[in-house]
Design a protein around this motif. Structure first.
Motif, PDB file in Angstrom:
ATOM      1  N   THR A   1     -65.892   1.750  76.935  1.00 22.56           N
ATOM      2  CA  THR A   1     -66.980   2.721  76.855  1.00 22.56           C
ATOM      3  C   THR A   1     -67.415   2.945  75.414  1.00 22.56           C
ATOM      4  O   THR A   1     -68.614   3.017  75.114  1.00 22.56           O
ATOM      5  N   GLN A   2     -66.442   3.042  74.502  1.00 18.40           N
ATOM      6  CA  GLN A   2     -66.768   3.212  73.093  1.00 18.40           C
ATOM      7  C   GLN A   2     -67.519   1.997  72.558  1.00 18.40           C
ATOM      8  O   GLN A   2     -68.506   2.125  71.819  1.00 18.40           O
TER       9      GLN A   2
ATOM     10  N   ASP B   1     -70.715   9.668  82.287  1.00 13.06           N
ATOM     11  CA  ASP B   1     -69.741   9.817  81.214  1.00 13.06           C
ATOM     12  C   ASP B   1     -70.353  10.698  80.122  1.00 13.06           C
ATOM     13  O   ASP B   1     -71.134  10.254  79.295  1.00 13.06           O
TER      14      ASP B   1
ATOM     15  N   GLU C   1     -76.147   8.197  83.225  1.00 17.28           N
ATOM     16  CA  GLU C   1     -74.717   8.081  82.984  1.00 17.28           C
ATOM     17  C   GLU C   1     -74.005   9.372  83.369  1.00 17.28           C
ATOM     18  O   GLU C   1     -74.531  10.466  83.173  1.00 17.28           O
TER      19      GLU C   1
ATOM     20  N   MET D   1     -71.083   2.207  73.750  1.00 21.85           N
ATOM     21  CA  MET D   1     -71.871   3.145  72.953  1.00 21.85           C
ATOM     22  C   MET D   1     -72.398   2.465  71.695  1.00 21.85           C
ATOM     23  O   MET D   1     -73.584   2.571  71.351  1.00 21.85           O
ATOM     24  N   ASN D   2     -71.517   1.743  71.020  1.00 24.90           N
ATOM     25  CA  ASN D   2     -71.911   1.043  69.797  1.00 24.90           C
ATOM     26  C   ASN D   2     -72.951  -0.034  70.099  1.00 24.90           C
ATOM     27  O   ASN D   2     -73.903  -0.233  69.334  1.00 24.90           O
TER      28      ASN D   2
ATOM     29  N   LEU E   1     -70.166   9.803  76.362  1.00 23.86           N
ATOM     30  CA  LEU E   1     -71.091   8.725  76.020  1.00 23.86           C
ATOM     31  C   LEU E   1     -72.502   9.274  75.861  1.00 23.86           C
ATOM     32  O   LEU E   1     -73.186   8.998  74.873  1.00 23.86           O
TER      33      LEU E   1
ATOM     34  N   SER F   1     -76.529   1.401  70.807  1.00 23.08           N
ATOM     35  CA  SER F   1     -77.184   1.769  69.548  1.00 23.08           C
ATOM     36  C   SER F   1     -77.627   0.530  68.783  1.00 23.08           C
ATOM     37  O   SER F   1     -78.723   0.502  68.198  1.00 23.08           O
TER      38      SER F   1
ATOM     39  N   GLY G   1     -72.839  11.484  72.887  1.00 24.13           N
ATOM     40  CA  GLY G   1     -72.578  10.784  71.637  1.00 24.13           C
ATOM     41  C   GLY G   1     -73.667   9.822  71.221  1.00 24.13           C
ATOM     42  O   GLY G   1     -73.831   9.550  70.029  1.00 24.13           O
ATOM     43  N   VAL G   2     -74.434   9.297  72.192  1.00 24.47           N
ATOM     44  CA  VAL G   2     -75.383   8.240  71.855  1.00 24.47           C
ATOM     45  C   VAL G   2     -76.846   8.647  72.040  1.00 24.47           C
ATOM     46  O   VAL G   2     -77.727   8.114  71.370  1.00 24.47           O
ATOM     47  N   CYS G   3     -77.117   9.602  72.909  1.00 24.75           N
ATOM     48  CA  CYS G   3     -78.512   9.953  73.226  1.00 24.75           C
ATOM     49  C   CYS G   3     -79.054  11.019  72.272  1.00 24.75           C
ATOM     50  O   CYS G   3     -78.344  11.946  71.880  1.00 24.75           O
TER      51      CYS G   3
ATOM     52  N   ALA H   1     -71.611   2.487  81.966  1.00 29.78           N
ATOM     53  CA  ALA H   1     -70.183   2.642  81.678  1.00 29.78           C
ATOM     54  C   ALA H   1     -69.336   2.783  82.939  1.00 29.78           C
ATOM     55  O   ALA H   1     -68.115   2.936  82.838  1.00 29.78           O
TER      56      ALA H   1
END
Length: 261
Positions: free
Chosen positions: A191-192, A215, A213, A195-196, A218, A199, A221-223, A183
């Motif tokens: 960045t959003q 951020d 990362e 993330m999508n 991010l 995944s 939210g994703v890990c 990112a």
């Protein structure tokens, strides 16, 4: 998505540069389908660790195994063929090549036709090239880059160059995908979307993903799990919630930023 046998096993890995311990006694286990973050302040040893996993550096101590096969002293190109691909902090594309050719380069490492068939222009050469082009186009479609297939890589906007680098890494058919600050330089919308995308490709291709990362939204939210390095040493590991509330992590890295994650 995890199984009982680790895909990647890192056991007491360390490396010295002169008298400096860049990474010291690091342990890590990643399982098929994991999506794991690696965070820490600048100079913590994160990119050095990626270089150890990909054979750029050889550990001074400890062992690295993929699917039970030891990777110490294996050259980078062989590690790539065994199933580890990566991106870099600073984008490394073939800037003068087309978007399509950047992805086809990765498929060439897996090509079934050989050097002789290419020189002699045998039917196997043409069928192999056609197959690689079709696979490259399929990969570009996943990243919404197929419309830019004939564009030079250098002409893409920054965010799309990042996506292209991930697409090229994915084209090598990895089991483990290493993303080094994917990112970096992206705006919040990009960045959003990233993330999508991370995944999506994890689910679609059954990948294991390890990402570095800075951020924090991010990462959190994703890990599903996060490892934290500081001065080359692992100081914490756990779920995003564990890391968010870990006093050592807050002191070494997150500080007040943790409250906004």
């Amino acid at each position: 998505m995890a199984t009982n046998t680790p895909l990647l096993k890192v056991n007491q890995v360390g490396i010295r540069f002169g008298g400096l311990k860049a990474v010291a006694g690091l342990n890590m286990e990643l399982y098929k389908g994991d999506l794991v973050g690696l965070i820490g302040p600048n100079g913590a040893g994160k990119t050095t660790f990626f270089n150890l996993l990909t054979g750029v550096y050889v550990p001074t101590k400890g062992s690295i195994s993929l699917n039970g096969e030891r990777l110490n002293n294996v050259p980078p190109y062989k590690i790539n063929r065994k199933g580890i691909s990566r991106t870099f902090q600073n984008i490394r594309l073939f800037r003068e090549l087309s978007v399509l050719d950047n992805v086809k380069v990765a498929y060439h490492s897996l090509a079934k036709h050989g050097f002789i068939s290419s020189i002699l222009r045998l039917p196997s050469h043409f069928s192999g090239e056609k197959e690689m082009e079709e696979k490259a186009m399929e990969c570009l479609k996943v990243f919404n880059l197929d419309l830019y297939k004939d564009e030079k890589a250098k002409n893409l906007p920054y965010g799309q160059q990042r996506r292209l680098e991930i697409a090229r890494a994915l084209a090598a058919n990895p089991k483990l995908l290493l993303l080094d600050e994917p990112a970096a330089g992206m705006n919040p919308l990009e960045t959003q979307e990233l993330m999508n995308l991370i995944s999506l490709i994890r689910e679609k291709f059954g990948l294991t993903v390890l990402l570095i990362e800075h951020d924090m939204p991010l990462v959190m939210g994703v890990c599903e799990r996060i490892y934290v390095l500081d001065h080359g040493q692992l100081i914490a590991q756990g779920t995003p919630e564990d890391i968010r509330n870990n006093p050592k992590v807050i002191e070494a890295y997150l500080g007040e930023e943790v409250s906004s994650c």
